[in-house]
Design an enzyme around this catalytic site. Structure first.
Site, PDB file in Angstrom:
ATOM      1  N   ASP A 151       0.824  -1.221   0.000  1.00 47.84           N
ATOM      2  CA  ASP A 151       0.000   0.000   0.000  1.00 47.84           C
ATOM      3  C   ASP A 151       0.857   1.269   0.000  1.00 47.84           C
ATOM      4  O   ASP A 151       0.672   2.164   0.834  1.00 47.84           O
ATOM      5  CB  ASP A 151      -0.925   0.035   1.220  1.00 47.84           C
ATOM      6  CG  ASP A 151      -1.712  -1.253   1.396  1.00 47.84           C
ATOM      7  OD1 ASP A 151      -2.185  -1.789   0.384  1.00 47.84           O
ATOM      8  OD2 ASP A 151      -1.847  -1.711   2.533  1.00 47.84           O
ATOM      9  N   GLU A 171     -11.255   0.598  -2.326  1.00 43.57           N
ATOM     10  CA  GLU A 171     -10.649   1.028  -1.060  1.00 43.57           C
ATOM     11  C   GLU A 171      -9.492   1.969  -1.389  1.00 43.57           C
ATOM     12  O   GLU A 171      -9.338   2.414  -2.532  1.00 43.57           O
ATOM     13  CB  GLU A 171     -10.168  -0.197  -0.269  1.00 43.57           C
ATOM     14  CG  GLU A 171      -9.213  -1.082  -1.043  1.00 43.57           C
ATOM     15  CD  GLU A 171      -8.895  -2.397  -0.352  1.00 43.57           C
ATOM     16  OE1 GLU A 171      -9.267  -2.556   0.816  1.00 43.57           O
ATOM     17  OE2 GLU A 171      -8.273  -3.264  -0.993  1.00 43.57           O
TER      18      GLU A 171
END
Length: 536
Positions: free
Chosen positions: A38, A204
């Site tokens: 991420d 997301e």
């Protein structure tokens, strides 16, 4: 903003097993072939800074630095310990720091990170190497994930985030909330600005930007290993938002390319950093060229002209005005400094009695009693770990073991850790010291570790422990008493993923019973090299 101090162990580190800079003006992906999940990044002047998820590993929130987006070094961590401190004194696999965002505003670096069980935190620093402020909980709650702040032209501030279905009972939606101007407090319950249930499940990781009057939300959808990079745009911060897939796998071998950061160079080029899920090797970092077409970004190479790019394997390096030396995140450690190398992380908030370096030329790990509830190494907090650096490599470490003669069954070992794990090490007993091979299948399910005695070892001599990791994460342990001839131990072991992370490698020293003093092991060095390297 310039770096005022960089740990000596991270200066000019060059990996022997993976270098993205091809030395001819081009680079290869991944630019970091290690598990920096991420990733998010920002540019300050001519410097690029990146952070990533760290889950329960401590120190957390790694800070990486680059001058050209290809050559990266670790320069610090924003979390020395993870709050709530008592909660994270025990291993918390898969919990802790999820997808963060890093921004630079008014002379300060700001990292917003989510803990899906406690809420969204903010930590700040004027210097990227720290010190960073104590994490401030700006919004408590369960299931709040992947926050990203955004300051509009008029000074209004917003926070975008996603939702973890495991905690919130809903996912595949994105929310934007009002944020105080200083970024320290969420002011309302927010507005759901995008529902991805029908076309973009598991959307997301939103990142907010503004360009040419459009508000943009860059967001991954479709799942970690199989998804795509989505971009939403609107003239109003609360929408409605138009939708476009701007990068997917296409005909490339790069699965699920998404979740990352749009950055530009001082020369005006646009680039996108993102991850690829490589299973047992974790989520590795790629760099893609990016361009704008009709106020939509196109990421990677658009072979068919439909506005959706696909990842590149090699490409011309970003134009940043000059060439910079090759560098990579630190891997090997000679343990010559007064602090641990920045590549190392513990499995929980550390205690000051677990280790010492003290600039003595070695790392000393003291045996520490395993928690009574620990069934295997999966639940032991004082295991010192680092990421796999690439798909094929070899690790060798040299150590001496000085157990406490009053304690039965202290152990020091080299370990490959995941949901399944294996280790090779020394265990003390009243009869002496044995070389032992440990293995645990389904460690995550609290299965017991099995241990096999290989041979008796002379306590007063150094021993070399080694593991070779071949493609497919096939591991072979071996040992040597002279550093020259290595003897294979046991059969090959296939490494396994951790919880939301790749497998890790590391060392530890532990015991099973209480005592008024500890034995210890001195590690002379820990070296990562190619499998074919016969030097170590």
């Amino acid at each position: 903003m310039s770096i005022s101090h960089i740990n000596a162990q991270t200066k000019n580190a060059i990996s022997k097993v993976w270098v993205a800079d091809l030395g001819n003006g081009k680079y290869k992906n991944p630019v970091i072939d290690a598990d920096y999940s991420d990733p998010d990044a920002c540019r300050v002047g001519s410097d690029f800074y990146m952070t990533a998820s760290s889950f329960d590993a401590v120190p957390g929130l790694p800070i990486l630095h680059s001058k050209d987006l290809v050559n990266w070094t670790i320069i610090g961590h924003a979390l020395k310990r993870q709050p709530p401190y008592e909660h994270f004194s025990k291993t918390q696999h898969g919990n802790g720091v999820w997808a963060p965002a890093i921004r630079y505003r008014n002379g300060e670096f700001m990292i917003y990170y989510p803990d899906p069980d406690f809420g969204i935190y903010l930590t700040k620093s004027k210097n990227p190497t720290g010190p960073w402020s104590e994490p401030l909980l700006i919004e408590g709650g369960k299931g709040l994930i992947d926050p990203c702040p955004f300051w509009d032209d008029n000074g209004e501030a917003y926070l975008a985030h996603g939702w973890a279905g495991s905690r919130a009972g809903i996912k595949s939606i994105l929310t934007i909330k009002k944020l105080s101007a200083d970024g320290t407090k969420v002011l309302d319950e927010g507005v759901i600005v995008y529902d991805g249930h029908e076309t973009d499940p598991t959307i997301e990781g939103p990142k907010m930007y503004k360009r040419n009057g459009f508000y943009y939300i860059f967001a991954p959808a479709g799942g970690v290993s199989t998804g795509w990079q989505l971009v939403l745009r609107s003239k109003n911060v609360y929408g409605p938002y138009e939708r476009k897939v701007v990068m997917n796998q296409g005909s490339s071998p790069i699965n699920g390319p998404h979740q990352g950061a749009w950055v530009n160079t001082p020369q005006g080029e646009d680039w996108f950093l993102h991850f690829q899920d490589k299973g047992v090797y974790g989520r590795v970092v790629h760099l893609q060229p990016m361009k704008w077409l009709n106020d939509w970004p196109v990421i990677g190479i658009d072979k068919d002209g439909d506005g959706t790019g696909e990842p590149v394997l090699t490409y011309q390096k970003p134009n940043v005005g000059k060439n910079y030396p090759i560098s990579t995140p630190a891997e090997s450690d000679e343990f010559d400094e007064s602090t641990l190398g920045l590549q190392w992380q513990w499995q929980a908030n550390p205690k000051g009695i677990w280790h010492t370096t003290s600039k003595q030329g070695f790392l000393r790990l003291y045996s520490y009693q395993a928690p009574s509830e620990a069934k295997n190494c999966w639940e032991i907090p004082n295991i010192l770990l680092q990421k796999f650096p690439t798909e094929e490599f070899m690790v060798t470490t040299k150590l001496t073991f000085k157990p406490n003669p009053k304690i039965d069954s202290e152990k020091v070992a080299l370990i490959i850790l995941g949901k399944n794990y294996a280790n090779l090490g020394l265990r003390s007993s009243k009869e002496g010291i044995n070389l032992v091979l440990g293995e645990c299948i389904k460690a995550i399910d609290k299965a017991p570790e099995t241990e096999k005695v290989i041979t008796r070892i002379d306590q007063n001599k150094a021993i070399y422990l080694r593991v070779k990791v071949s493609k497919g994460a096939i591991c072979q342990f071996s040992y040597s008493l002279d550093g020259q001839i290595f003897i294979n131990v046991g059969s090959e072991f296939k490494a396994e993923v951790g919880h939301w992370i790749g497998a890790k490698m590391g060392i530890y020293c532990t015991r099973n019973n209480q005592s008024n003093d500890a034995g210890y092991a001195n590690f002379d060095w820990f070296r990562v090299s190619p499998i074919a390297d016969t030097k170590y």
